[in-house]
Write an enzyme that holds these catalytic residues in place. Structure first.
Site, PDB file in Angstrom:
ATOM      1  N   HIS A 272       0.862  -1.187   0.000  1.00  0.00           N
ATOM      2  CA  HIS A 272       0.000   0.000   0.000  1.00  0.00           C
ATOM      3  C   HIS A 272       0.899   1.237   0.000  1.00  0.00           C
ATOM      4  CE1 HIS A 272      -2.544   3.046   2.035  1.00  0.00           C
ATOM      5  NE2 HIS A 272      -3.584   2.376   1.578  1.00  0.00           N
ATOM      6  N   GLU A 324      -4.323  -0.409  -3.378  1.00  0.00           N
ATOM      7  CA  GLU A 324      -4.004   1.022  -3.288  1.00  0.00           C
ATOM      8  C   GLU A 324      -2.481   1.190  -3.294  1.00  0.00           C
ATOM      9  OE1 GLU A 324      -7.383   3.309  -0.947  1.00  0.00           O
ATOM     10  OE2 GLU A 324      -6.345   1.956   0.401  1.00  0.00           O
ATOM     11  N   CYS A 423      -9.322  10.675   3.610  1.00  0.00           N
ATOM     12  CA  CYS A 423      -7.910  10.907   3.982  1.00  0.00           C
ATOM     13  C   CYS A 423      -7.257  12.024   3.164  1.00  0.00           C
ATOM     14  CB  CYS A 423      -7.111   9.617   3.812  1.00  0.00           C
ATOM     15  SG  CYS A 423      -7.381   8.794   2.238  1.00  0.00           S
TER      16      CYS A 423
HETATM   17  O1  FUB Z   1      -6.242   3.654   5.597  1.00  0.00           O
HETATM   18  C1  FUB Z   1      -6.147   5.041   5.806  1.00  0.00           C
HETATM   19  C2  FUB Z   1      -6.097   5.754   4.490  1.00  0.00           C
HETATM   20  O2  FUB Z   1      -7.277   5.493   3.758  1.00  0.00           O
HETATM   21  C3  FUB Z   1      -4.996   5.278   3.574  1.00  0.00           C
HETATM   22  O3  FUB Z   1      -3.785   5.902   3.787  1.00  0.00           O
HETATM   23  C4  FUB Z   1      -5.551   5.562   2.235  1.00  0.00           C
HETATM   24  O4  FUB Z   1      -4.916   4.861   1.212  1.00  0.00           O
HETATM   25  C5  FUB Z   1      -7.000   5.192   2.392  1.00  0.00           C
HETATM   26  O5  FUB Z   1      -7.176   3.837   2.217  1.00  0.00           O
HETATM   27 ZN    ZN Z   2      -5.864   9.713   0.706  1.00  0.00          ZN
END
Ligand code: FUB
Ligand code: ZN
Length: 659
Positions: A272, A324, A423
């Site tokens: 991620h 992601e 976020c």
């Molecule tokens: O999981 C927290 C935040 O939400 C992550 O950094 C983003 O990628 C989104 O999934």
């Molecule tokens: Zn974000």
């Protein structure tokens, strides 16, 4: 005076006034539109009143918090990382207050901080969801449930608010909470040997260490970094304790959260992408603070891997929606690029820390690429709509075929007011508001200029007080004028970054040419400075036709246009549809013009291009022997990528056919 570049200390945004030009406009939009838009959404969605812990109240545990809102939304079930939204928003407001005092905003933030403080539990614990919804599950699933991620963002907010206002309330709250975490987690016998699935707290703890001088916070950050990926794997143990089979982990691999092996053995950007770049930021911090060579080596290797194999030309990272995050080298699809806004923001943080660890302008080059392209694409021109993903090509699926839902997802490619998982918007707001903190840094005897943008700064270098005034139209022009003023004439070095994109420049001090070669991307001017000394740096800024690495299969046969740090794109609104048929031949004439009325003034590129046209004989396919395709001249206009999708929706492309 040394001849090398030593470890640097950033010049705080407190000392820098951005009063004109590109970033002044962006910061005004951030202050006047982005911050209020986020405030509105935070209130509307229940993210403010959630701190009253009403969800618990509904279950018969009244605790008497008062709302700071007229119409509290107390019925909404909080999400596990709403705390982080609050943290990033307070941090953004703090930076804005630093440069632009605003009594009303500060008073609102004070009330909000009171509310947050009132949610702290007697033992120091602080988290909306796990206090008001699932108290039985505190610290039961760090792999997935983000408790330290939340704590990290609130800690960063606390440090920023303290530095902006001198008010300690949130800082004290967060010290108590972190002390509580420290009492439970660590290497010692009886403590939990764990760390969070979503890194963030690591870099936040280093900031808390700097703000308080308390070594305990640095040690805790180092512990989380050292423990990550050690056997037996904490996330396995934790899952077993919950009665789960660790093999059933939904993400399939701990690469997703960079915990598959100890961090010192890691040499590839993986998993991620936001988690990754936050973790690597924390690693770079700890390596720089402690002089840990092994950790530094891991940071250097991962940095190289990112830049050699995984970075979009826009500074985006993490192409895949599924995780992601990262996939395999050279996998950089355009239409489906995820390239999350938060990931590019995290890359800015990481790059800045890499420079501290290993002073070299290559890190600032990547930082600047992300900043001017993928980061700014995350927000609409006026500032109240946001992108989460930042594709490099767009083909909207909504017209003229009506609703295709159920067959393929509709693609609208307009920025949204908000997201359930929000976020990106407050992350963007905090970075735009704090950009003044990325312009200068110092070592013992040198003042470095990293970013060129109009500003005035007050800086201490080599024990003397120096004022710098920068005048420039960067990134639209490469001409930069700096004026130095000193309390008394004295010697120090001024290090001017020569951006990696720049292939020729001239530099003069008081009209005299400086021909010193750059060291690690900085021309170091070592002289006795007097008030009124004038530096003129002229960076040649032609339009560059950029070729992709031959293994980036998505881009073969295409070029991208870049001028200075700005990557360009073509949009349907300027060029008509079917952008796949636009061709920019190798000898195409290109003229850059500044359009003062477009997005408050941007440089556009007018291209004498072509379009592929055919008198199509029918059907989907035709043998080349019977079907002719010709080219016709076409006037093509390219705009800065960061400004796309601000007019009517339509197609967009960064990579454009060359033949
Ligand atoms: O999981 C927290 C935040 O939400 C992550 O950094 C983003 O990628 C989104 O999934
Ligand atoms: Zn974000």
């Amino acid at each position: 005076m040394t001849s090398s570049i030593q470890q640097n200390t950033p010049v705080s945004l407190k000392n820098v006034v951005i009063d004109d030009g590109f970033w002044s406009q962006r910061q005004a939009n951030n202050r006047e539109h982005t911050l209020p838009a986020i405030k509105h959404q935070m209130e509307k969605t229940g993210r403010v009143d959630a701190w009253k812990l009403d969800y618990k109240q509904e279950q018969g545990k009244k605790d008497g918090h008062t709302s700071i809102l007229a119409q509290p939304l107390s019925k909404v079930k909080p999400h596990i990382f709403w705390d982080s939204d609050a943290g990033k928003w307070i941090e953004a407001a703090a930076y804005s207050l630093t440069t632009h005092p605003d009594a009303e905003l500060e008073s609102y933030m004070d009330s909000f901080i009171d509310l947050i403080a009132s949610a702290q539990q007697p033992d120091g614990y602080l988290n909306i969801f796990f206090t008001s919804v699932e108290p039985q599950n505190k610290f039961k699933n760090l792999r997935d449930w983000h408790e330290f991620y939340d704590a990290g963002h609130l800690t960063e907010a606390a440090v920023a608010y303290y530095e902006a206002t001198g008010k300690r309330k949130l800082l004290d709250v967060m010290c108590r909470y972190i002390d509580y975490i420290d009492s439970m987690f660590g290497a010692e016998e009886g403590k939990i040997h764990g760390y969070d699935g979503h890194p963030e707290v690591e870099l936040a703890l280093v900031r808390l260490y700097h703000a308080t001088g308390n070594q305990k916070y640095l040690n805790l950050s180092k512990y989380f970094i050292d423990e990550r990926g050690q056997q037996p794997l904490f996330f396995d143990q934790e899952a077993i304790a919950r009665g789960e089979d660790p093999k059933q982990y939904w993400a399939k691999t701990y690469r997703y959260c960079q915990a598959h092996i100890p961090v010192r053995q890691q040499d590839m950007a993986t998993g991620h992408s936001v988690r990754a770049a936050y973790l690597y930021s924390g690693m770079a911090d700890i390596a720089a603070e402690t002089g840990d060579e092994e950790l530094k080596q891991a940071c250097l290797s991962i940095w190289d891997d990112l830049n050699q194999h995984h970075l979009y030309i826009t500074g985006g990272l993490g192409p895949a929606h599924a995780n992601e995050g990262f996939t395999v080298p050279y996998d950089l699809p355009n239409e489906t690029a995820y390239a999350e806004t938060c990931a590019a923001i995290a890359l800015v943080f990481w790059a800045w820390r890499m420079f501290k660890l290993d002073p070299d302008s290559k890190y600032i080059d990547t930082m600047e690429r992300a900043l001017y392209n993928n980061v700014l694409s995350g927000v609409s021109h006026e500032g109240s709509h946001f992108f989460y993903a930042n594709p490099l090509a767009a083909f909207p699926y909504i017209t003229p075929h009506g609703n295709w839902s159920g067959i393929v997802a509709e693609r609208d490619y307009r920025r949204s007011e908000w997201f359930d998982c929000a976020c990106c918007p407050p992350n963007l707001a905090r970075l735009v508001a704090s950009v003044g903190g990325y312009i200068y840094s110092t070592d013992a005897d040198t003042l470095y200029v990293h970013l060129y943008t109009a500003n005035h700064a007050d800086i201490t270098v080599n024990n003397r007080s120096v004022k710098i005034a920068q005048q420039t139209e960067y990134p639209w022009q490469g001409q930069i004028r700096l004026q130095v003023d000193v309390d008394q004439p004295g010697r120090f070095r001024l290090g001017l970054r020569i951006p990696g994109w720049c292939r020729s420049y001239t530099l003069k001090v008081n009209g005299q040419a400086v021909t010193t070669a750059a060291t690690k991307g900085y021309v170091l001017i070592d002289r006795e400075w007097s008030s009124g000394d004038e530096i003129i740096l002229a960076l040649d800024m032609p339009v560059e036709r950029v070729l992709p690495h031959p293994q980036i299969r998505h881009d073969v046969g295409n070029i991208a246009l870049q001028r200075g740090p700005v990557v360009y794109c073509i949009e349907e609104v300027d060029n008509g549809d079917n952008l796949a048929n636009v061709i920019i031949p190798p000898d195409a004439r290109m003229i850059t013009t500044f359009e003062p009325d477009l997005f408050d003034g941007v440089s556009v590129i007018n291209i004498e291009g072509q379009r592929a046209v055919a008198d199509w004989k029918g059907g989907l396919y035709q043998p080349e022997s019977v079907q002719t395709i010709t080219r016709t001249p076409a006037a093509i206009k390219a705009i800065p990528y960061a400004f796309w999708a601000n007019r009517q929706p339509g197609e967009m492309r960064v990579w454009i056919r060359e033949n």
